[in-house]
Scaffold this motif. Structure first.
Motif, PDB file in Angstrom:
ATOM      1  N   VAL A 100      26.137  40.208  17.668  1.00 32.28           N
ATOM      2  CA  VAL A 100      26.278  39.728  18.953  1.00 32.28           C
ATOM      3  C   VAL A 100      27.504  40.597  19.828  1.00 32.28           C
ATOM      4  CG1 VAL A 100      26.965  37.494  20.221  1.00 32.28           C
ATOM      5  CG2 VAL A 100      25.600  37.369  18.296  1.00 32.28           C
ATOM      6  N   ILE A 101      27.437  40.679  20.940  1.00 30.65           N
ATOM      7  CA  ILE A 101      28.307  41.342  21.803  1.00 30.65           C
ATOM      8  C   ILE A 101      29.036  40.331  22.900  1.00 30.65           C
ATOM      9  CG2 ILE A 101      26.609  42.302  23.337  1.00 30.65           C
ATOM     10  CD1 ILE A 101      28.641  44.753  23.826  1.00 30.65           C
ATOM     11  N   CYS A 102      30.281  40.475  23.179  1.00 29.78           N
ATOM     12  CA  CYS A 102      30.879  39.598  24.255  1.00 29.78           C
ATOM     13  C   CYS A 102      32.282  40.392  24.397  1.00 29.78           C
ATOM     14  CB  CYS A 102      31.059  38.167  23.660  1.00 29.78           C
ATOM     15  SG  CYS A 102      31.761  37.050  24.664  1.00 29.78           S
ATOM     16  N   ASN A 103      32.409  40.196  25.728  1.00 31.95           N
ATOM     17  CA  ASN A 103      33.900  40.535  26.255  1.00 31.95           C
ATOM     18  C   ASN A 103      34.283  39.722  27.436  1.00 31.95           C
ATOM     19  OD1 ASN A 103      32.390  41.162  28.684  1.00 31.95           O
ATOM     20  ND2 ASN A 103      33.621  43.109  28.867  1.00 31.95           N
ATOM     21  N   ASP A 104      33.555  38.519  27.355  1.00 31.87           N
ATOM     22  CA  ASP A 104      33.931  37.367  28.401  1.00 31.87           C
ATOM     23  C   ASP A 104      35.444  36.839  27.946  1.00 31.87           C
ATOM     24  OD1 ASP A 104      34.601  35.197  29.832  1.00 31.87           O
ATOM     25  OD2 ASP A 104      32.423  34.622  30.202  1.00 31.87           O
ATOM     26  N   PRO A 105      36.435  37.136  28.712  1.00 32.93           N
ATOM     27  CA  PRO A 105      37.635  36.541  28.240  1.00 32.93           C
ATOM     28  C   PRO A 105      38.099  35.154  28.399  1.00 32.93           C
ATOM     29  CG  PRO A 105      37.753  37.290  30.678  1.00 32.93           C
ATOM     30  CD  PRO A 105      36.386  37.943  30.063  1.00 32.93           C
ATOM     31  N   TYR A 106      37.442  34.474  28.747  1.00 32.17           N
ATOM     32  CA  TYR A 106      37.433  33.274  29.043  1.00 32.17           C
ATOM     33  C   TYR A 106      36.976  32.412  27.810  1.00 32.17           C
ATOM     34  CZ  TYR A 106      37.911  34.607  33.810  1.00 32.17           C
ATOM     35  OH  TYR A 106      38.281  35.359  34.989  1.00 32.17           O
ATOM     36  N   THR A 153      41.700  40.706  42.501  1.00 33.03           N
ATOM     37  CA  THR A 153      42.114  39.115  42.768  1.00 33.03           C
ATOM     38  C   THR A 153      40.833  38.349  42.229  1.00 33.03           C
ATOM     39  OG1 THR A 153      40.813  39.561  44.873  1.00 33.03           O
ATOM     40  CG2 THR A 153      43.359  39.877  44.674  1.00 33.03           C
ATOM     41  N   GLU A 154      39.937  38.887  41.478  1.00 31.45           N
ATOM     42  CA  GLU A 154      38.767  38.108  40.641  1.00 31.45           C
ATOM     43  C   GLU A 154      38.219  38.868  39.815  1.00 31.45           C
ATOM     44  OE1 GLU A 154      35.930  37.139  43.689  1.00 31.45           O
ATOM     45  OE2 GLU A 154      35.260  39.285  44.273  1.00 31.45           O
ATOM     46  N   VAL A 155      38.014  38.230  38.544  1.00 29.37           N
ATOM     47  CA  VAL A 155      37.456  39.158  37.462  1.00 29.37           C
ATOM     48  C   VAL A 155      36.326  40.011  37.593  1.00 29.37           C
ATOM     49  CG1 VAL A 155      35.820  37.082  36.815  1.00 29.37           C
ATOM     50  CG2 VAL A 155      37.041  38.821  34.855  1.00 29.37           C
ATOM     51  N   GLU A 156      35.605  39.949  38.505  1.00 32.03           N
ATOM     52  CA  GLU A 156      34.347  40.656  38.832  1.00 32.03           C
ATOM     53  C   GLU A 156      34.883  42.316  39.430  1.00 32.03           C
ATOM     54  OE1 GLU A 156      32.521  36.654  38.935  1.00 32.03           O
ATOM     55  OE2 GLU A 156      34.174  37.622  39.702  1.00 32.03           O
ATOM     56  N   PRO A 287      49.505  29.873  38.646  1.00 34.33           N
ATOM     57  CA  PRO A 287      48.429  31.027  38.561  1.00 34.33           C
ATOM     58  C   PRO A 287      48.584  31.932  39.509  1.00 34.33           C
ATOM     59  CG  PRO A 287      47.203  28.861  38.203  1.00 34.33           C
ATOM     60  CD  PRO A 287      48.630  28.464  38.626  1.00 34.33           C
ATOM     61  N   CYS A 288      48.384  33.373  39.422  1.00 34.03           N
ATOM     62  CA  CYS A 288      48.755  34.190  40.284  1.00 34.03           C
ATOM     63  C   CYS A 288      47.480  34.861  40.854  1.00 34.03           C
ATOM     64  CB  CYS A 288      49.499  35.456  39.588  1.00 34.03           C
ATOM     65  SG  CYS A 288      48.972  36.170  38.368  1.00 34.03           S
ATOM     66  N   ARG A 289      47.638  35.490  42.076  1.00 30.43           N
ATOM     67  CA  ARG A 289      46.406  36.345  42.696  1.00 30.43           C
ATOM     68  C   ARG A 289      46.199  37.543  42.112  1.00 30.43           C
ATOM     69  NH1 ARG A 289      47.092  37.786  48.555  1.00 30.43           N
ATOM     70  NH2 ARG A 289      44.775  38.147  48.374  1.00 30.43           N
ATOM     71  N   THR A 332      49.232  26.786  35.011  1.00 27.52           N
ATOM     72  CA  THR A 332      50.296  28.087  35.211  1.00 27.52           C
ATOM     73  C   THR A 332      49.506  29.356  35.061  1.00 27.52           C
ATOM     74  OG1 THR A 332      50.526  28.416  32.677  1.00 27.52           O
ATOM     75  CG2 THR A 332      51.867  26.719  33.730  1.00 27.52           C
ATOM     76  N   PHE A 333      49.811  30.498  35.214  1.00 31.86           N
ATOM     77  CA  PHE A 333      49.206  31.794  35.157  1.00 31.86           C
ATOM     78  C   PHE A 333      49.170  31.911  33.464  1.00 31.86           C
ATOM     79  CE2 PHE A 333      53.520  33.314  34.031  1.00 31.86           C
ATOM     80  CZ  PHE A 333      53.489  34.441  33.700  1.00 31.86           C
ATOM     81  N   LEU A 334      49.456  31.094  32.665  1.00 27.58           N
ATOM     82  CA  LEU A 334      49.115  31.270  31.163  1.00 27.58           C
ATOM     83  C   LEU A 334      48.002  30.515  30.865  1.00 27.58           C
ATOM     84  CD1 LEU A 334      52.736  31.119  29.836  1.00 27.58           C
ATOM     85  CD2 LEU A 334      51.571  33.205  30.773  1.00 27.58           C
ATOM     86  N   TYR A 335      47.245  29.899  31.610  1.00 28.94           N
ATOM     87  CA  TYR A 335      46.037  29.353  31.269  1.00 28.94           C
ATOM     88  C   TYR A 335      44.901  29.555  32.346  1.00 28.94           C
ATOM     89  CZ  TYR A 335      42.950  25.670  29.401  1.00 28.94           C
ATOM     90  OH  TYR A 335      42.056  24.978  28.614  1.00 28.94           O
ATOM     91  N   ALA A 336      44.572  30.938  32.270  1.00 22.46           N
ATOM     92  CA  ALA A 336      43.615  31.681  33.314  1.00 22.46           C
ATOM     93  C   ALA A 336      42.232  30.835  33.239  1.00 22.46           C
ATOM     94  CB  ALA A 336      43.723  32.773  33.310  1.00 22.46           C
ATOM     95  N   GLU A 337      41.625  30.488  34.394  1.00 22.65           N
ATOM     96  CA  GLU A 337      40.393  30.130  34.518  1.00 22.65           C
ATOM     97  C   GLU A 337      39.740  30.776  35.124  1.00 22.65           C
ATOM     98  OE1 GLU A 337      40.051  25.570  33.316  1.00 22.65           O
ATOM     99  OE2 GLU A 337      41.720  25.971  34.948  1.00 22.65           O
ATOM    100  N   TYR A 338      38.236  30.959  35.163  1.00 20.74           N
ATOM    101  CA  TYR A 338      37.341  31.689  36.179  1.00 20.74           C
ATOM    102  C   TYR A 338      37.734  31.217  37.357  1.00 20.74           C
ATOM    103  CZ  TYR A 338      33.197  33.709  38.368  1.00 20.74           C
ATOM    104  OH  TYR A 338      32.513  34.050  39.168  1.00 20.74           O
TER     105      TYR A 338
END
Length: 586
Positions: A100-106, A153-156, A287-289, A332-338
């Motif tokens: 299985v491959i995955c690189n989704d950071p979330y 400014t976004e994961v994409e 969270p930061c930009r 906070t910026f230490l709990y990043a969400e999509y």
């Protein structure tokens, strides 16, 4: 296997110490062989030379860490078990020889360039555990070559994001999934070498773990795993018990997020109560930009690796972390969400988290701690086209920095980053693979923070493109302030980046050490200075003879010796005792 199940199994099945030790070393050896196979077969220098990867064994039930190789990056220790949990939840029909491959950071990850492979390990028809590894791919698409976009400014915008999918189905590489990957990344024709190397490493692990189980039996190995987990938890609790009870606070700062030019604060509050510790970062910046948000798996893993730095002799498995409780820093910026961008989380923010842990606990156990290390991976990517070889390339460079001074001595010079054992690729290898020329590779003199024990020194390097055109991007840190000194020690020297163009103009990033898409051609020179480590203890308490030796080696000038350490030297470099006494007020 949960902790309760592990404890019950450990209590019910006693294994003699010799057998337990042999199995413990056998599990580690399985991981070490996976690491070596991965490095030797990988195409990319960042994996084969810099060793930016890791291999491990994880529990079938909950993904808990069973063993990791000695050559694996510490930051992947925590994240890979969370990634395995995500795979267990989403891949409901694992079969032998699947990968299985995955690189989704979330989903238990870091950033998109850290691509994870998972292989279910079956023994005599039963799913026994998962074998997993992570490798840093030099590119996964996105705005800039190498993936380290300083202004995303976004994961994409950072690259291709893959959920857990079967890249290999019962040993066969899925051509459709491979086509999707190759259609969305740069230098795609070169990635097949890394893909096959990464999968082959897991197959080696399958063979070696099968041999171990054949020798000792599945039930004995299961019981040993349970005992090893319980013993690691017990030892970590004993270590924590040596820290005085209380609440300790520390902080660290990220220069900026690459988009908004303001520092990001990590506020660390650690509560020690008996044999357990609680880490609260809920007062950190929101969270930061830009791409300096950290996903929760990386945030947790950063705390774990910090504690492993402090207590390095605790064996590494899931039990090591059981007495460590982390309050989820939501908001906070230490709990990043999509869809928050996260390319800087593993390479930079993780090290600031560890630095905040060190800063807090120095107040409790100063003799066991140290001043802050350089704490930056120095991520530098260069992408372009080589007209001689007729192909495109992406070069990714990591660089070392100084370690902090400590009670027993000075910090290490040009050491690897806090989060791993990754080393800088040899200059000769980079010049062979890519059309670049290094003009300088030397110590960042004067960067070691002054102290009774001074910090180690960072690195200066300068390179140019020999032919063709390229684009340079970098995500580094500690450019605004150097690594923290402790107990009166001074901060280490900061990170610096500058591009000197052939036309005589120069460019320094507005965000100090974060920038992207800088057009580079022949004659243009990129110059980087990495941070030095912080100083430990009052600088005027440093032995004057050591200061004189540092000056003789060119680490500091005589003027710096007088200003920083209060040591006067005569024209021959010998300590002038009377003048030194006056400078020090003694």
């Amino acid at each position: 296997m949960s902790m309760a199940e592990a404890k019950d199994m450990a209590d019910e099945t006693a294994i003699d110490p010799v057998t337990l030790t042999v199995i413990q070393n056998g599990l580690a050896q399985v991981c070490n062989e996976m690491d070596l196979a991965f490095c030797r077969a990988a195409f990319s220098p960042v994996i084969s030379e810099a060793m930016d990867r890791s291999d491990g064994i994880y529990a079938a039930g909950d993904g808990a860490l069973i063993a990791q190789g000695d050559l694996g990056l510490p930051v992947f220790v925590g994240t890979m078990q969370y990634g395995t949990q995500a795979v267990i939840e989403r891949v409901t029909d694992p079969r032998p020889d699947d990968v299985v491959i995955c690189n989704d950071p979330y989903l238990g990850g870091t950033h998109l360039m850290d691509v994870r492979f998972y292989r279910p390990f079956f023994y005599r028809g039963e799913l026994f555990c998962w074998l997993a590894n992570t490798g840093h791919w030099p590119d996964t698409g996105g705005m800039v070559p190498g993936g380290f976009s300083a202004r995303a400014t976004e994961v994409e915008q950072e690259g291709l994001r893959l959920p857990p999918v079967k890249l290999f189905k019962q040993g066969e590489l899925d051509p459709e999934i491979l086509a999707i990957i190759q259609s969305n990344i740069r230098i795609s024709e070169q990635r097949i070498g890394d893909i096959k190397a990464q999968a082959a490493a897991l197959k080696i692990g399958d063979k070696r773990l099968t041999a171990l189980l054949d020798r000792y039996g599945a039930e004995t190995v299961k019981a040993a795993i349970a005992q090893l987990r319980a013993r690691s938890s017990q030892l970590m609790r004993a270590k924590i018990a040596t820290i005085p009870d209380g609440t300790y606070e520390g902080e660290a700062f990220v220069d900026s997020d690459g988009v908004v030019d303001e520092p990001l604060r990590i506020a660390m509050r650690i509560t020690v109560a008996g044999e357990e510790m609680t880490f609260d970062m809920s007062e950190s910046s929101p969270p930061c930009r830009g791409p300096m948000n950290s996903v929760i798996a990386t945030t947790r893993s950063s705390v774990y690796l910090a504690m492993k730095h402090i207590f390095p002799d605790v064996p590494l498995n899931a039990g090591t972390y059981e007495p460590l409780h982390i309050v989820d820093p939501r908001g906070t910026f230490l709990y990043a969400e999509y869809p928050r961008p996260v390319s800087g989380c593993a390479a930079e923010v993780s090290q600031r988290i560890a630095e905040a842990v060190f800063a807090a606990l120095t107040k409790a156990i100063p003799d066991q701690l140290f001043a802050a290390p350089a704490g930056s991976s120095g991520n530098f990517a260069l992408g372009g086209h080589d007209p001689v070889k007729g192909r495109s390339y992406v070069m990714y460079v990591i660089s070392g920095g100084g370690y902090g001074g400590y009670a027993e001595g000075d910090g290490l010079t040009n050491g690897c980053s806090t989060i791993g054992i990754s080393k800088s690729q040899p200059v000769e290898v980079l010049e062979q693979y890519f059309p670049v020329l290094f003009h300088e590779y030397a110590l960042h003199e004067g960067s070691g923070g002054a102290g009774a024990s001074r910090g180690g020194f960072g690195l200066n390097y300068a390179l140019s493109v020999r032919r063709g055109e390229a684009r340079a991007s970098m995500v580094m840190d500690h450019g605004r302030t150097g690594p923290q000194g402790v107990l009166g020690g001074k901060d280490g020297g900061p990170n610096r980046v500058r591009v000197d163009f052939a036309d005589g103009k120069s460019h320094a990033p507005a965000h100090l050490s974060k920038d992207q898409d800088i057009a580079i051609g022949p004659g243009d020179v990129v110059r980087v200075s990495t941070p030095g480590g912080g100083g430990y203890g009052a600088p005027f308490a440093r032995d004057p003879a050591k200061v004189a030796a540092d000056v003789a080696r060119g680490y500091y000038s005589a003027e710096e010796a007088a200003a920083l350490f209060g040591v006067a030297l005569d024209e021959g470099g010998v300590v002038d005792a009377a003048a030194t006494a006056r400078l020090r007020g003694t």
